[in-house]
Structure formats: structure tokens, C-alpha cells
Design an enzyme around this catalytic site. Structure first.
Site, short mmCIF file in Angstrom:
data_model
loop_
_atom_site.label_atom_id
_atom_site.label_comp_id
_atom_site.label_asym_id
_atom_site.label_seq_id
_atom_site.Cartn_x
_atom_site.Cartn_y
_atom_site.Cartn_z
N LYS A 573 46.36 27.51 33.51
CA LYS A 573 46.99 28.38 34.47
C LYS A 573 47.40 29.63 33.73
O LYS A 573 48.06 29.55 32.70
CB LYS A 573 48.23 27.67 35.04
CG LYS A 573 48.55 28.12 36.41
CD LYS A 573 49.55 27.22 37.09
CE LYS A 573 49.90 27.95 38.34
NZ LYS A 573 51.08 27.90 38.96
N GLY A 574 46.94 30.77 34.20
CA GLY A 574 47.25 31.99 33.47
C GLY A 574 47.92 32.99 34.38
O GLY A 574 48.23 32.70 35.53
N GLY A 577 45.80 33.54 37.55
CA GLY A 577 45.41 32.48 38.46
C GLY A 577 45.09 31.20 37.72
O GLY A 577 45.33 31.06 36.52
N VAL A 579 42.77 28.06 36.35
CA VAL A 579 41.47 27.88 35.72
C VAL A 579 40.96 26.47 36.00
O VAL A 579 41.69 25.50 35.82
CB VAL A 579 41.57 28.09 34.19
CG1 VAL A 579 40.19 28.09 33.58
CG2 VAL A 579 42.30 29.37 33.87
N ASP A 702 48.25 40.02 27.33
CA ASP A 702 48.77 38.67 27.45
C ASP A 702 48.25 37.80 26.31
O ASP A 702 47.69 36.73 26.52
CB ASP A 702 48.41 38.08 28.82
CG ASP A 702 49.31 36.90 29.19
OD1 ASP A 702 50.34 36.70 28.50
OD2 ASP A 702 48.99 36.19 30.15
#
Ligand SMILES: *[C@@H]1O[C@H](CO)[C@@H](O)[C@H](O)[C@H]1NC(C)=O
Ligand SMILES: *[C@@H]1O[C@H](CO)[C@@H](O)[C@H](O)[C@H]1NC(C)=O
Ligand SMILES: *[C@@H]1O[C@H](CO)[C@@H](O)[C@H](O)[C@H]1NC(C)=O
Ligand SMILES: *[C@@H]1O[C@H](CO)[C@@H](O)[C@H](O)[C@H]1NC(C)=O
Ligand SMILES: *[C@@H]1O[C@H](CO)[C@@H](O)[C@H](O)[C@H]1NC(C)=O
Ligand SMILES: *[C@@H]1O[C@H](CO)[C@@H](O)[C@H](O)[C@H]1NC(C)=O
Ligand SMILES: *[C@@H]1O[C@H](CO)[C@@H](O)[C@H](O)[C@H]1NC(C)=O
Ligand SMILES: *[C@@H]1O[C@H](CO)[C@@H](O)[C@H](O)[C@H]1NC(C)=O
Length: 911
Positions: A573-574, A577, A579, A702
């Protein structure tokens, strides 16, 4: 007006001049870059005939130097320098030279640069030069009036030589003049034969020089500079000296003057320093006796380099010139050549001239120049010309990659080919695309027979000809490849028979008419697609989207849904959204990142003018650009999805998951310090590429251990880069910290100022490094339940000088403390408060490699057994380190730092 009339006058002299000088310049290519169309003239200073440059290049713009530096204010300005061709577009722009002597011969190539504030910006650019795929040198100008001249001696590997200017983000490349001279191929030899090119460092006429020595005095048009330090005397002669005895042919006026020491017993000495101790130097010293020696006199000379003899004793001949050179390269930092008289000699030593070169290895890929020619040919067949954009990164893109990329973009831009018609035969030149591994020509309207030349593509592993109107038989050679060499060959059985006997069809090779063809070059090249998209094909299977490079594809939502087994398995989860794990038809595992509706929605909402289709379009543009970004330390894209409803990016799947999970799993028990260093270096290199290999640079925004993925060899790759480009900051500024940054990693400076640059990534990377060494999370819970940042965790230990307290206890003290100290130092420098005080990624990569070197150089711990293990580890890793460097040379920034001492591809002395 003044300059114009000069031009006209010159122009009128040309016809005669060319006749007079023409023959002497056989094989010369003399280009006045940037000159007005159809201008050919003889430069009155040198007698050399220059031509305009448009026939050699089709990119760039022509400009004159500014008034201040040009005519008539500066009447002594050499004519070729009055105008330049500059290259505001494209990373790499190449002149195509076709020397009349063809391949296999030695050529002198010389490029001249005078800035002359031609663009009115008063900013001196810095850029690189390449010959074919090989780095030549960097061009750096000190002031606007300086004429910088670069020269290289190079063997032509093919009939065409590409001289390329590469933009490295430090200003627009330009060039004033470009010259090529054929040389005698048996001179300027080195122990590496034709495997190196020689870049000129100095060419000196020692003693006195009256002129420049160049053409017509010098048949090779070398430019000689005078060199006579005060401690040297000059001797000269007016007598005859045979300069044709050897191929070197120093000009008369150069060989007939010589230097000798002021005091008889002194040697003649020259010294220089190389910033890169690995640079290989070759010196060519010229001698001829200029005095009439008496019977009882003699001149006997020996040459030394750093105190070791380079030659035996010899007597310069009064009749002819001789050339002495070192048979093995001089390497090291300091160089010192000494020309001495022997004990028997009654006369002091002399030196008539000297040339010093540094050697540049030719890239192992040079043979692929055939591909370049093939593509050139394809390009002209399909009349593709001026599309030179391509990869936004990779300033060092090889010419054929640029070409393939151009083709790709060209075809991609023309979706409807039924009317613009890329009809016509398949260029035979495809045969020369020797690296082609997979060729998919299915579902087209191909006619004629299967051409035999396809069998010549020796790397071809799959060939799909289904869904066409091909007739005849499959050539025997192709059949043989299919049976013996594992070539996967697909044809329509009903039309094509497998052997010659079955049909009497067209024996003559009929050109194949192509309306659609899709070629995938898997060997890290690009895809060439010629498209004819009709709706009936739209859902017929693979490759139905727009053209994407290297076998990458565009997926529909339903395809995404099906390859992820209906979004069955979440693997991450990034910021953008969720994955999901998926697998392609061929079983390749992939990671599918579905872009959050919310980030989509917000960017939509924040600007009323951008409709959802606008966002979708932007996404598509950016996604396609991202697909062209390649680096071994960046998670590579397989494709993307954007069908109006959903957006997704599809990556390769990495078996060992992300670094965060790995570090907190049991696996970390086996994660040695050396492995951690490799992971650190890998990720730093990925970041370095985003920051310095891409233009404009890509700021990740990020960086965190969860975004560093590990493959089954524990090689690290950075994921999720480029999303900040897809969703520009403007649209997201109010949610930036919430959405983009991850707590524990956000650069405080960025947090406070909202000013984003590469140094914000460096901060986050510092945290990653601290996690690697401590094994802790970026934010951890202390014993009393407080939250604590890993930086604050480390600081007290550092104050006490307790490295063991910092390092992950799971390493059981098995690490070099030098290495660990250095590592912590690097990490802490990354998390400095002010971005400007943090190192850049080039520096980080180089420092981390030193950490690795320190770890590898560590004394084995105790017993014999351990020693063996360490030794094996050492040799193993050493080769890995070298792989890094060669890989970087291909894909990333130019200066390479090896962990065994700093190494930059080129020292300043050679610039
Ligand atoms: C450069 O100068 C020449 C000679 O005066 C002139 O013909 C030409 O148009 C100029 N080129 C540009 C780009 O201004
Ligand atoms: C420009 O630089 C060259 C080389 O350093 C020097 O010889 C020359 O005097 C400089 N010219 C000016 C105008 O500063
Ligand atoms: C040049 O390189 C080739 C291919 O690597 C090698 O076979 C050859 O021996 C080299 N020649 C010299 C003189 O080093
Ligand atoms: C230098 O060259 C000029 C013209 O080429 C000539 O007149 C002069 O005599 C030369 N001087 C010497 C010392 O050779
Ligand atoms: C090239 O040089 C070699 C020896 O140095 C000589 O034998 C040969 O004749 C030269 N070739 C030409 C074309 O000058
Ligand atoms: C060098 O030149 C000076 C002055 O021209 C002369 O006095 C001296 O003898 C010369 N030295 C040699 C070794 O020829
Ligand atoms: C060589 O001989 C001449 C006389 O012919 C003499 O003046 C000179 O000193 C001698 N030189 C040496 C080095 O012996
Ligand atoms: C093959 O060619 C025939 C006639 O030449 C044509 O009718 C047919 O549509 C073609 N088939 C395809 C798949 O293009």
C-alpha cells in the site's frame, strides 16, 4: 553587412582556391558548423576548404556569435568560429561523418568550440562529446572568447562515424567546427591495438615554433603549440631532414627546431599530473639531429618515465626524423618524463617535439554500429527524420536507442496509418538489427513469402507471422533455426507449407508489404511499431494499445482485473494506492499499482479546467515517459492501464518484497553488513539516476524502505518513482504532506517551506540508511512507549563514540567498524537540517562504495576457515563491484566511483 561582404569576397575566391588546395586535402572533412546554407569557402588563414554542415546533421539551429565577439569588431576571428550550431533539443545530437577511406582506418577528429555569447545568455555551457558510443571528452569553456579544441585519434569501426554532443543538463551544447583527417593507420600504436582511441592531451613543438605547423605544413593537419620553458635553449637548422622516413611525418618547421637544456648536463624534463591514476598515457617523442657534430662529438639520448627507462640509448639522426614512444601505457597520478644524455654523450640531450595522449577504451558494444546503420536505413525508407526526443533520462543513450526511440515515437504519433500509409517492403535492413530477439508480425496484411534473411537474426528467439496472407514455404534456414536452435516460429499452417517441395510458389524473394508491424526488441532496446488500429483488432489480444517501448504494454481494466485474479492479493500500500500481485499470460509475476481514486479525484477537483479526460491524458503522457526510464536499480515498468475509468502502473514483481518488510522479518538474521551495503549502494544508484540521469531530474518524494524492492538476488530497486510527475505538485499542494511523504521520512525543510528538490529525497534516503544499519524502523517505540525517530535514537550513541550500539545486534558484531562509522557519517550527513548541507546522490554513491571497500578490506576475524570464507566473499564481491561500474557507464552518469579508490572516467588534465 561587413561580415556579409567578407563572405561574398571569400565566396568568389572559392572556386579557384578549391582547385588549388583541393587535392592536398584528399579525405579531409572540414565542417564549419552553423554556417549559412550552401556555403563552401577556403579559410584564408589555413587554406582549408570548409563546407556548411547541413549535409551532416539534421538537428539543431544555426546562430552567429554575438556582435561583441564577431565581425567586424573582431577581425582576427577565424572564420569557422564566427557561427555555431547549437542543440537546444534532444539529449544527444550527432554529426554523421563518412570518411572516404572507409572503415578500419585511423582518423583524427577535431572539434572546435567558441561560445562568443551566441545565445545572448552569457552562460558558458558544459557538455560531453562522444565518438559513436564511446565517451570522448567533456567540453568546458572558461570564457566566451576561448577557442576550445578537442582532438581524438580513432579507428573507424564502420564506414560511418558519429560525433555526438550530449547535453548533461549544464547548458545547451553547441559546436563551431568539426574536422576529420585521415591518418596513416600504422602510426600511433599502443599495446591495445585498435581497442583504444587516443585523446590529445598536448602536442608541443619544443624549442621555437614559427606558426602552427598545421596544414599544409602538416599533411595530417595536426596543430602544434610552441613550448619552451625558460630553462631550455632552442636549436634549429635550415638543412634538409627527411620527414617521410616514418608514417608520423612531423612538419618541417616542427622537426627543424629543438629544445636542449641551458646547461649541458641537465636533462629535459616534462611533468604532469592526472587526477585519475588509471588514465593511460602515451607519449610520442620526435628527434632529429640539428647540429653538425664534429668527429669527437656525439649525442646519445635515453628517455625515462618516473625514473624507469622508456627507451634504450639512441643517437638522433641528422638525416631523418624518428619517433620514440612508450610501448606500455604510463599510469599513475604523477608523470615525469626525462630526456637525458648518456654518460658517453658529449652533447646535451635534445627534443624536437612531443605529443601526449590519453587512451580511451572503446565500448564493447561498438560492433553494434551495424544496428545503427540498419536503423538509419529503415529511417530513410520510412522517411522519418527529425524526431529526436526519446528517453527523458539517459543522456548517454546510444545512438541506435535514440533512433529506435524516434521511430517508436514517430509511429506512436501516427495512430491511423490506413491513410498515411506506411506501405512498402520491409526494409532489408531489418536483417542488420542483429540484436532483435523477438519479432511479432502477427495479424497484419503481409503478403509474399517468408524472407530468408530473417534466419540471419542470430538472437531471434520468437517469430510470429500468424494472421497474414503469406504464401510459399518457410526457408530451410529458418526451419533449421526453429528445430535446432529453439526459435519459436508461428505461421498459419493453411497458407504456408513447411518445405520447398510442397508448393512451387514464389521462389524469388518478394518484398513484404507491411501495413502493420510490431517489432519488439527485448534486448533493452525499444519497440518499433507500425500501427493500423481497427476496432475489430482492438480486442483481439496482445499489443492492442498504443506503442510502448521494449515489449511494454497498455492494459485495459478488464485485463488488469484478470491478471490480478480480480484484485485478489494485496502486496502493498503506497501513497498513491494499493499494490496487487498479478501474473501475465506467460506466468511472469507482476505488481499492479492501482492509482487511488482519491489522488485522481483531488487533482481533478483542484482545477476546474482540467477535466477527467485531461488528467487521463496527462497520466498517459507521463506513464509513457516513465516506461522509457531504465536503470537496473529502478523497478522496471511492464506497462500501464488507463481506460478512462482506472489508472494503474504495472511493475515487475520482486521476489523478496520490500526492504522494510525484509528488515523486520527473520530473513534479516542473514542480512550481513556486506549485503546491506550492496542494498544501500543499489538504492543510492537508483536515486542518483533519477536525480542526475534524468532531465529534468525526477524527485521521488517518497523514498522509504517500503519503496525499495529486493529481487531474488537481493538486488535493490527503487519503486514508485515518477508518480510526483504524474501528479504535479500544484494539484496536490494542500495534500502533499498527507499523501506524499511518509511520517518519519519527510524532510523537515520541505515540510516547513514546501520547497521540493532532490535534497528532500536525500533526507529520506538518510533515514533509509539509518534503518539499514540499526535494523530499526524510521519511527520506533521506546521502552516507555514514546515514539522516537531513528535519528534521535542514533545520536546519543554517536556522541559516546559507540558504534556497536548503533549497529543492528543481528549482525553480531560481524562488520568493519571503519565501514560502519563511515556509513553512519554518510547517513547523518543526509539528514542535516538544511538541504544545501546534505550531499548529493553522486557523492552518496561514491561514499557508500568506500564503505563497501572498507568492509571488503577487513581483516578476517580469526581462524583459518573464516579466512577462506572471507577471501571467497572478497573475490566474489569484487567482480560485483566492477559490474556496477560497467553498468553505470552504460546507463547512468559518467563519473564512476569504484570502491577501490576514486575513479572518474576522465581526469581534468585531459579536458
Ligand atoms: C550570420 O551572419 C551571416 C553573415 O553576416 C548572415 O548571412 C547570416 O544570416 C547570419 N545568421 C544568423 C542566424 O543570423
Ligand atoms: C579566456 O581564457 C583563455 C584561456 O584561459 C585566456 O587565454 C584568455 O585570455 C581569456 N580571455 C579573456 C577575454 O578573458
Ligand atoms: C582487442 O579486443 C579484442 C576483443 O576484446 C581482443 O580479442 C584483442 O585481443 C584486443 N587486441 C588488443 C591488441 O588488445
Ligand atoms: C617565420 O615565418 C615567417 C613567414 O612564414 C618568415 O617570414 C620568417 O622568416 C620566419 N621566421 C623564422 C625565424 O623562421
Ligand atoms: C604508413 O606508415 C608506414 C610506416 O610507418 C609506411 O610504411 C607506410 O608507407 C605509410 N603509408 C602511407 C600511405 O603513407
Ligand atoms: C643556451 O643559450 C645561452 C644563450 O643563448 C648560451 O649562452 C648557452 O651556452 C646555451 N647553452 C647550451 C648548452 O647551448
Ligand atoms: C673535439 O675536437 C676539437 C678540435 O677538433 C676540440 O677543440 C674539442 O675540445 C674536442 N672536444 C671534445 C669534447 O673532446
Ligand atoms: C488475403 O488476400 C486475399 C486476396 O488476395 C484477400 O481476399 C484476403 O482478404 C486477404 N486476407 C487477409 C487476412 O488480409
Amino acid at each position: 553587412m561587413g561580415a556579409h561582404s567578407v563572405f561574398l569576397i571569400l565566396f568568389s575566391v572559392i572556386a579557384i582556391a578549391i582547385v588549388v588546395h583541393g587535392q592536398g586535402q584528399a579525405g579531409f572533412i572540414s565542417i564549419d558548423c552553423g554556417s549559412p546554407p550552401n556555403i563552401n569557402y577556403v579559410d584564408t588563414d589555413t587554406g582549408i576548404s570548409y563546407t556548411w554542415d547541413a549535409p551532416f546533421i539534421n538537428a539543431g539551429v544555426n546562430l552567429n556569435v554575438s556582435e561583441e565577439y564577431g565581425y567586424p569588431k573582431n577581425p582576427v576571428l577565424p572564420f569557422p568560429l564566427a557561427d555555431v550550431r547549437s542543440f537546444p533539443q534532444g539529449n544527444r545530437n550527432c554529426y554523421t561523418l563518412t570518411p572516404s577511406d572507409g572503415k578500419g582506418n585511423l582518423y583524427l577528429i577535431r572539434a572546435s568550440f567558441m561560445y562568443g555569447n551566441y545565445d545572448g545568455k552569457n552562460a558558458l555551457p558544459e557538455f560531453d562529446l562522444y565518438v559513436n558510443v564511446n565517451f570522448w571528452t567533456s567540453v568546458k569553456l572558461r570564457n566566451a572568447s576561448e577557442n576550445v579544441i578537442k582532438e581524438i585519434l580513432s579507428f573507424a569501426e564502420s564506414d560511418t562515424i558519429y560525433v555526438c554532443l550530449v547535453n548533461k543538463g549544464k547548458g545547451t551544447p553547441f559546436i563551431s567546427a568539426l574536422e576529420l583527417r585521415p591518418m596513416n593507420s600504422s602510426i600511433y600504436g599502443t599495446e591495445f591495438g585498435r581497442n583504444v582511441s587516443l585523446v590529445l592531451y598536448q602536442r608541443w613543438d619544443t624549442g621555437y615554433l614559427n606558426g602552427t605547423g598545421r596544414y599544409q605544413k602538416d599533411t595530417y593537419d595536426r596543430i602544434w603549440s610552441p613550448y619552451s620553458p625558460v630553462s631550455w635553449n632552442t636549436t634549429m637548422t635550415t638543412g634538409y631532414i627527411d620527414i617521410f622516413q616514418s608514417g608520423y611525418r612531423p612538419p618541417d618547421e616542427v622537426i627543424k627546431t629543438a629544445a636542449s637544456p641551458k646547461s649541458d648536463d641537465e636533462p629535459l624534463e616534462l611533468s604532469w599530473t592526472s587526477s585519475d591514476p588509471d588514465t593511460r598515457f602515451y607519449a610520442y617523442l620526435y628527434f632529429a639531429e640539428l647540429e653538425n657534430l664534429k668527429r669527437n662529438e656525439s649525442r646519445e639520448i635515453k628517455i625515462f618515465w618516473n625514473g624507469s627507462p622508456v627507451s634504450g640509448a639512441f643517437n638522433p639522426s641528422p638525416e631523418y626524423s624518428m619517433t620514440v614512444s612508450n610501448s606500455r601505457a604510463f599510469t599513475g597520478k604523477d608523470h615525469w618524463i626525462s630526456v637525458q644524455k648518456t654518460a658517453e654523450s658529449t652533447r646535451p640531450p635534445i627534443l624536437n617535439a612531443i605529443e601526449i595522449f590519453s587512451a580511451q577504451s572503446l565500448d564493447e558494444f561498438y560492433t553494434r554500429i551495424d544496428d545503427v546503420q540498419a536503423i538509419e536505413s529503415i529511417k530513410s525508407t520510412y522517411k522519418v527524420n527529425k524526431i529526436w526526443t526519446g528517453d527523458p533520462c539517459s543522456p548517454r543513450l546510444f545512438p541506435w536507442e535514440v533512433l529506435l526511440m524516434s521511430l517508436f515515437l514517430y509511429f506512436a504519433a501516427r495512430r491511423n496509418l490506413s491513410s498515411s500509409g506506411l506501405h512498402g517492403p520491409i526494409a532489408f535492413a531489418f536483417r542488420n538489427l542483429s540484436l532483435l530477439e523477438s519479432l511479432d508480425l502477427s495479424n497484419n496484411n503481409l503478403k509474399g513469402i517468408v524472407p530468408e534473411f530473417l534466419a540471419d537474426l542470430k538472437y531471434l528467439k520468437s517469430l510470429n507471422l500468424k494472421g497474414n496472407n503469406l504464401t510459399g514455404f518457410i526457408p530451410r534456414s529458418l526451419r533449421k533455426r526453429a528445430t535446432a536452435n529453439g526459435l519459436a516460429l508461428s505461421v498459419d499452417e493453411q497458407n504456408i507449407c513447411h518445405s520447398r517441395s510442397c508448393r512451387d510458389g514464389n521462389r524469388i524473394m518478394v518484398p513484404i508489404v507491411v501495413s502493420t508491424l510490431v517489432i519488439i526488441l527485448i534486448a533493452a532496446l525499444a519497440i518499433i511499431c507500425i500501427m493500423r488500429r481497427e476496432s475489430k483488432i482492438m480486442y483481439s489480444g496482445a499489443y492492442s494499445g498504443p506503442l510502448l517501448p521494449s515489449g511494454k504494454r497498455r492494459f485495459t481494466y478488464s485485463e488488469v482485473s484478470s491478471i490480478t485474479n480480480n484484485f485478489n492479493k494485496v502486496i502493498g500500500k503506497g501513497g498513491f494506492g494499493i499494490v496487487y500481485l498479478g501474473s501475465l499470460e506467460d506466468g511472469t509475476e507482476i505488481a499492479v499499482k492501482m492509482i487511488n481514486d482519491s489522488s485522481f479525484g483531488k487533482s481533478k477537483g483542484s482545477s476546474s479546467s482540467s477535466s477527467s479526460s485531461q488528467v487521463s491524458k496527462e497520466f498517459q503522457v507521463e506513464a509513457e515517459l516513465l516506461l522509457t526510464v531504465h536503470h537496473r536499480n529502478l523497478a522496471s515498468f511492464v506497462g500501464y492501464c488507463d481506460d478512462g475509468r482506472s489508472m494503474a502502473l504495472i511493475y515487475e514483481y520482486m521476489a523478496n518484497g520490500n526492504l522494510q518488510d525484509y528488515l523486520s522479518s527473520e530473513n534479516a538474521e542473514d542480512l550481513s553488513w556486506e549485503k546491506r551495503l550492496h542494498i544501500a549502494i543499489d538504492s543510492a544508484q537508483g536515486l542518483e539516476y533519477l536525480h542526475h540521469g534524468c532531465r529534468p531530474p525526477i524527485v521521488h518524494r517518497d523514498v522509504k524502505t517500503a519503496n525499495i524492492l529486493l529481487n531474488d538476488n537481493l538486488e535493490a530497486k527503487i519503486a514508485d518513482f515518477g508518480l510526483s510527475k504524474v501528479f504535479p505538485e500544484d494539484d496536490l499542494s494542500h495534500v502533499v504532506t498527507a499523501v506524499m511523504g511518509t511520517p518519519g521520512y519527510v524532510d523537515p525543510e520541505y515540510y516547513n517551506t514546501f520547497k521540493l528538490n532532490e535534497k528532500s529525497d536525500v533526507y529520506s534516503f538518510g533515514i533509509v540508511l539509518l534503518e539499514l544499519i540499526t535494523g530499526k524502523r524510521s519511527i520506533m517505540k521506546t521502552d516507555d512507549g514514546e515514539k522516537m525517530n531513528v535519528v534521535h535514537y542514533v545520536e546519543p550513541f554517536l556522541k559516546m563514540g559507540d558504534i556497536d550500539g548503533v549497529v543492528d545486534p543481528r549482525l553480531h558484531g560481524d562488520f568493519s567498524s571503519n565501514s560502519a562509522w563511515k556509513f553512519v557519517e554518510v547517513a547523518m550527513s543526509c539528514v542535516r537540517d538544511r538541504g544545501t548541507n546534505r550531499p548529493n546522490t553522486n557523492q552518496i554513491v561514491s561514499d557508500l562504495k568506500q564503505c563497501l571497500a572498507a568492509e571488503l578490506a577487513r581483516e578476517p576475524k580469526s581462524n583459518h576457515e573464516k579466512k577462506e570464507v572471507v577471501k571467497e566473499k572478497y573475490t566474489k564481491t569484487k567482480s560485483t563491484v566492477q559490474n556496477y561500474s560497467s553498468n553505470e557507464y552504460n546507463s547512468s552518469s559518467g563519473s564512476v566511483s569504484l570502491s577501490f579508490g576514486d575513479y572518474s572516467t576522465f581526469g581534468p588534465m585531459a579536458r
